[in-house]
Design a protein around this motif. Structure first.
Motif, PDB file in Angstrom:
ATOM      1  N   THR A  64      -5.308 -20.590  18.711  1.00 48.33           N
ATOM      2  CA  THR A  64      -5.421 -20.264  17.288  1.00 48.33           C
ATOM      3  C   THR A  64      -6.215 -21.358  16.600  1.00 48.33           C
ATOM      4  O   THR A  64      -5.741 -22.494  16.493  1.00 48.33           O
ATOM      5  CB  THR A  64      -4.036 -20.147  16.638  1.00 48.33           C
ATOM      6  OG1 THR A  64      -3.267 -19.169  17.344  1.00 48.33           O
ATOM      7  CG2 THR A  64      -4.154 -19.750  15.178  1.00 48.33           C
ATOM      8  N   PRO A  70      -7.533 -24.955  21.061  1.00 43.36           N
ATOM      9  CA  PRO A  70      -6.297 -24.176  20.949  1.00 43.36           C
ATOM     10  C   PRO A  70      -6.604 -22.697  20.745  1.00 43.36           C
ATOM     11  O   PRO A  70      -7.676 -22.321  20.254  1.00 43.36           O
ATOM     12  CB  PRO A  70      -5.592 -24.784  19.734  1.00 43.36           C
ATOM     13  CG  PRO A  70      -6.658 -25.485  18.975  1.00 43.36           C
ATOM     14  CD  PRO A  70      -7.658 -25.940  19.985  1.00 43.36           C
ATOM     15  N   GLY A  73      -9.834 -16.437  14.162  1.00 44.55           N
ATOM     16  CA  GLY A  73      -8.493 -16.903  13.867  1.00 44.55           C
ATOM     17  C   GLY A  73      -7.966 -16.281  12.589  1.00 44.55           C
ATOM     18  O   GLY A  73      -8.591 -15.395  11.991  1.00 44.55           O
ATOM     19  N   LEU A 104      -9.103 -31.932  14.532  1.00 42.12           N
ATOM     20  CA  LEU A 104      -8.390 -31.523  15.732  1.00 42.12           C
ATOM     21  C   LEU A 104      -8.239 -32.717  16.673  1.00 42.12           C
ATOM     22  O   LEU A 104      -9.206 -33.429  16.968  1.00 42.12           O
ATOM     23  CB  LEU A 104      -9.152 -30.397  16.428  1.00 42.12           C
ATOM     24  CG  LEU A 104      -8.476 -29.746  17.637  1.00 42.12           C
ATOM     25  CD1 LEU A 104      -7.175 -29.072  17.228  1.00 42.12           C
ATOM     26  CD2 LEU A 104      -9.418 -28.735  18.284  1.00 42.12           C
ATOM     27  N   MET A 157      -1.204 -22.757  22.491  1.00 39.64           N
ATOM     28  CA  MET A 157      -1.429 -22.024  21.255  1.00 39.64           C
ATOM     29  C   MET A 157      -2.111 -22.881  20.195  1.00 39.64           C
ATOM     30  O   MET A 157      -3.049 -22.437  19.522  1.00 39.64           O
ATOM     31  CB  MET A 157      -0.096 -21.494  20.725  1.00 39.64           C
ATOM     32  CG  MET A 157      -0.213 -20.678  19.434  1.00 39.64           C
ATOM     33  SD  MET A 157      -1.074 -19.120  19.675  1.00 39.64           S
ATOM     34  CE  MET A 157       0.106 -18.285  20.723  1.00 39.64           C
ATOM     35  N   ASP A 158      -1.655 -24.104  20.035  1.00 37.77           N
ATOM     36  CA  ASP A 158      -2.144 -24.912  18.922  1.00 37.77           C
ATOM     37  C   ASP A 158      -2.551 -26.327  19.333  1.00 37.77           C
ATOM     38  O   ASP A 158      -2.550 -27.225  18.515  1.00 37.77           O
ATOM     39  CB  ASP A 158      -1.074 -24.999  17.827  1.00 37.77           C
ATOM     40  CG  ASP A 158       0.259 -25.487  18.383  1.00 37.77           C
ATOM     41  OD1 ASP A 158       0.343 -25.722  19.596  1.00 37.77           O
ATOM     42  OD2 ASP A 158       1.220 -25.627  17.595  1.00 37.77           O
ATOM     43  N   PRO A 162      -7.579 -23.768  13.802  1.00 34.66           N
ATOM     44  CA  PRO A 162      -6.923 -24.211  12.567  1.00 34.66           C
ATOM     45  C   PRO A 162      -7.650 -23.687  11.332  1.00 34.66           C
ATOM     46  O   PRO A 162      -8.868 -23.518  11.324  1.00 34.66           O
ATOM     47  CB  PRO A 162      -6.993 -25.736  12.649  1.00 34.66           C
ATOM     48  CG  PRO A 162      -8.167 -26.006  13.525  1.00 34.66           C
ATOM     49  CD  PRO A 162      -8.225 -24.881  14.519  1.00 34.66           C
TER      50      PRO A 162
END
Length: 730
Positions: free
Chosen positions: A238, A236, A330, A268, A204-205, A240
């Motif tokens: 999602t 990811p 996102g 990231l 997910m992240d 950021p």
């Protein structure tokens, strides 16, 4: 001859040996003993994971292995033994991979046994051997580099084209996140012709790195795996969010303003194989621009790349920052830019009549379109009404004009409106609009609607009053109300004055007034263009005599009255006591008289007065001593005591006169002083005296002969003795 023949054979063998040694260096597999002792050192390190196979993309073969341990100074030898028992070797030096063909002396159609021997520091290390058919052991190619990545049902789907003539392969993948080891996964057998795919977990992240490999299907167990594919970097799920702030400058004269964005893009964290530039990891940020003002325009939204500076009109906007990666959009964040309102009533000219409403404003360039927006103050922006005019040129005065009928209802209510006019030569381009004018206007008849209400007068002193009123409706419209005017007049002399009050104040003080004079006061509210209507006249008069005490005066007066009454009472009480002492002096008492006091020598003598004959001097018969006994209420005497007294008071006629210094006995002195002995009173003595008081009062007085006259008096309750008030001798 024999000796020369022997020497010739030896020379031929030597030449053959040299040719064979030279052949091991140039031809594939050398069928001779290796140039080191054939012994295994038994070390735990050394070569391992040997794999030999036929290359599908070419006609050759390949063997590869791994070496565990220090690689410096290590030489590797690939050993091979055929079914006939003959063995050969390939010297690879420090390389751990070797390619050869079926022309290098190794049988590829029959089983062969292969292993690796590594020579390091005079010791030999061997790998486990493998026996296989080289032609049947085929190594497929890894997936190509153009792997398509998408998201499906919460998982990562990777898809690629199947290499030519390599259908039915098994596929594996491995993946890792930043700072974590590899994890192995299975994609299963690929049955689809033309393409292959694999479902992998999606974080997910966190970013991930994937690699894939293939091999021939289950029909050939233990077949070699292809090499790992190139890294596939996955962002990811999602993306950021970026921290974005903006600053808005003041509206420029051209009706536009600059909006500066201050963004902070997140960094990231990436796995080791994705540190280089990779389009698959890219996160882009877009701006969705939404112009909220003038909703009747053709286009209201536009998507822009993230820019640091935007030039916009004075309208209200919503700026939405949207991150996007290979999986889509996102979570976004929206920033609101409020409308810029600058109140300039003189620029906008509005006239309302029976035919409708006409509005004039300064025109811009030729062929401009204008958007006129109006809405009631306090309404939401989406409830604003607007109209877009056709392209028009300025008139001779440089003004643009628009009119609408009374039936349309525009600006008809008696309320405050916010009016904004925008201009654009290309209305379809959202960033081309500019603000012409933005101001407030009070619709309807502002003169009548703005008249102040609830005017009141409050007295301040004998010559001043305070005039108050409620704010005018025009005060709710910024920039519309210019001032208040207060008019007051003496009704008898018609002398009048006006006071100008700021639009933010609703009170004024009138000074210099005369008591007993009637006045009239009125208030009006003026705009920059129009004079307002007067309020209803209010009449007032200041009383000539006004007797008002402050709270402090009342308190002091009350306190003075109370103190005066208190002092008067105290002085009266003292004066009354003084007068009573002068008018009614206290009566003498036997105890306080000095007549019964005798000297010490007289008190020691005993007098026996039995008869008048005891007195030596002559007693005139006419001079009798009258003894009156006064009986007051509650007073009495014991009869025995009276008898004793009588006896003692009757002196003999011839009795000698006691000396002045003769002291009476103690008992007699007590009786004379009103202090009876203990036991002289009996119980019920007072009661008997009360009952017999009338009879005792009517008793005849005692008559004593002689020259001594005595008047005994009995004391009050508690006194039982007889006291002589005075003695007189004739």
């Amino acid at each position: 001859m024999g000796q020369w023949g022997f020497r010739l054979v030896a020379l031929l063998l030597l030449l053959c040996h040299r040719q064979g040694a030279e052949a091991c260096g140039t031809i594939g597999c050398c069928f001779q003993n290796p140039p080191y002792p054939d012994a295994d050192s038994g070390s735990a390190s050394g070569p391992r994971a040997l794999s030999c196979y036929r290359l599908f993309s070419s006609a050759g073969y390949e063997c590869s292995w791994e070496y565990e341990g220090p690689a410096a100074g290590v030489s590797h030898f690939l050993r091979c033994c055929l079914q006939s028992g003959r063995c050969c070797y390939f010297a690879t030096g420090s390389a751990t991979k070797l390619q050869f063909s079926d022309q290098d002396g190794i049988s590829v159609l029959h089983n062969v046994t292969l292993w690796v021997e590594s020579r390091a520091a005079n010791r030999t290390e061997k790998s486990p051997s493998v026996t296989l058919n080289l032609y049947s052991s085929v190594k497929y190619d890894p997936p190509p580099g153009n792997i398509k990545v998408s998201k499906s049902a919460g998982k990562l789907r990777m898809e690629w084209e199947t290499p030519a003539r390599q259908d039915g392969a098994e596929v594996q993948f491995r993946h890792r996140t930043p700072g974590s080891p590899w994890k192995l996964g299975d994609c299963g057998r690929q049955d689809d012709a033309g393409f292959e795919s694999c479902l992998c977990p999606l974080e997910m992240d966190m970013a991930q790195e994937f690699q894939l490999r293939r091999r021939l299907g289950p029909g050939v167990p233990g077949g070699p795996w292809s090499s790992w594919s190139s890294p596939v970097c996955i962002p990811p799920e999602t993306p950021p969010q970026a921290e974005v702030r903006f600053s808005v400058e003041q509206l420029r004269p051209d009706g536009r303003r600059q909006v500066t964005l201050h963004e902070q893009l997140p960094q990231l964290e990436l796995p080791e194989g994705c540190l280089g530039p990779d389009p698959g990891m890219e996160v882009t940020y877009e701006i969705h621009l939404h112009m909220l003002s003038c909703p009747c325009k053709t286009r209201a939204k536009k998507t822009l790349r993230l820019k640091r500076k935007l030039v916009l009109s004075g309208a209200a906007y919503d700026l939405t920052i949207v991150p996007q990666n290979r999986f889509g959009l996102g979570p976004n964040q929206t920033r609101h830019i409020p409308a810029c309102i600058h109140s300039e009533p003189g620029i906008l000219n509005i006239s309302a009549g029976a035919n409708g409403t006409t509005i004039h404003w300064p025109a811009r360039a030729q062929g401009m379109r204008y958007c006129i927006e109006w809405q009631l103050q306090g309404q939401e922006e989406n409830l604003a009404a607007c109209i877009v005019t056709a392209p028009q040129d300025p008139d001779a005065a440089g003004m643009a004009t628009h009119s609408w009928s009374q039936e349309s209802g525009g600006l008809a209510q008696k309320a405050c409106y916010r009016i904004t006019i925008f201009a654009s030569a290309h209305p379809e381009k959202l960033t081309s609009w500019s603000t012409v004018v933005s101001t407030y206007h009070f619709g309807g008849n502002a003169s009548e609607a703005g008249s102040p209400q609830h005017v009141s007068v409050r007295k301040l002193s004998q010559d001043s009053v305070s005039v108050d009123w409620t704010p005018s409706l025009l005060s709710t419209c910024p920039g519309v109300l210019k001032e208040y005017v207060v008019y007051f007049q003496e009704e008898d002399s018609n002398q009048a004055s006006e006071l100008h009050v700021k639009p933010t104040e609703t009170q004024v003080t009138l000074q210099g007034l005369r008591a007993g004079t009637a006045y009239k006061v009125q208030v009006r509210a003026d705009t920059a263009k129009w004079r307002g209507a007067w309020s209803q006249p209010l009449h007032f008069t200041i009383e000539v005599q006004v007797s008002e005490l402050s709270d402090l005066s009342i308190f002091l007066a009350s306190l003075g009255s109370f103190v005066s009454i208190l002092l008067l009472g105290i002085f009266g009480h003292l004066s009354l006591n003084r007068a009573v002492r002068h008018l009614c002096p206290p009566l003498p008492t036997p105890g306080a008289s000095t007549a019964i006091k005798f000297s010490g020598s007289q008190g020691k003598q005993v007098w026996q007065w039995t008869s008048p004959a005891d007195f030596p001097e002559e007693v005139s018969p006419h001079e009798a001593l009258m003894v009156n006994i006064s009986w007051e209420k509650g007073e009495g005497a014991d009869m025995g005591t009276l008898g004793t007294l009588k006896e003692k008071m009757e002196l003999p006629l011839r009795a000698p006169k006691p000396a002045p210094d003769t002291e009476l006995p103690l008992k007699d002195r007590r009786q004379m002083q009103g202090c009876p002995e203990a036991g002289a009173l009996r119980p019920g003595w007072q009661d008997g005296l009360v009952e017999d008081s009338l009879a005792q009062v009517t008793r005849p007085p005692l008559l004593l002969l002689g020259g001594l006259r005595q008047a005994p008096r009995f004391g009050s309750q508690g006194e039982t003795g007889t006291a002589a008030s005075s003695y007189r001798e004739d």
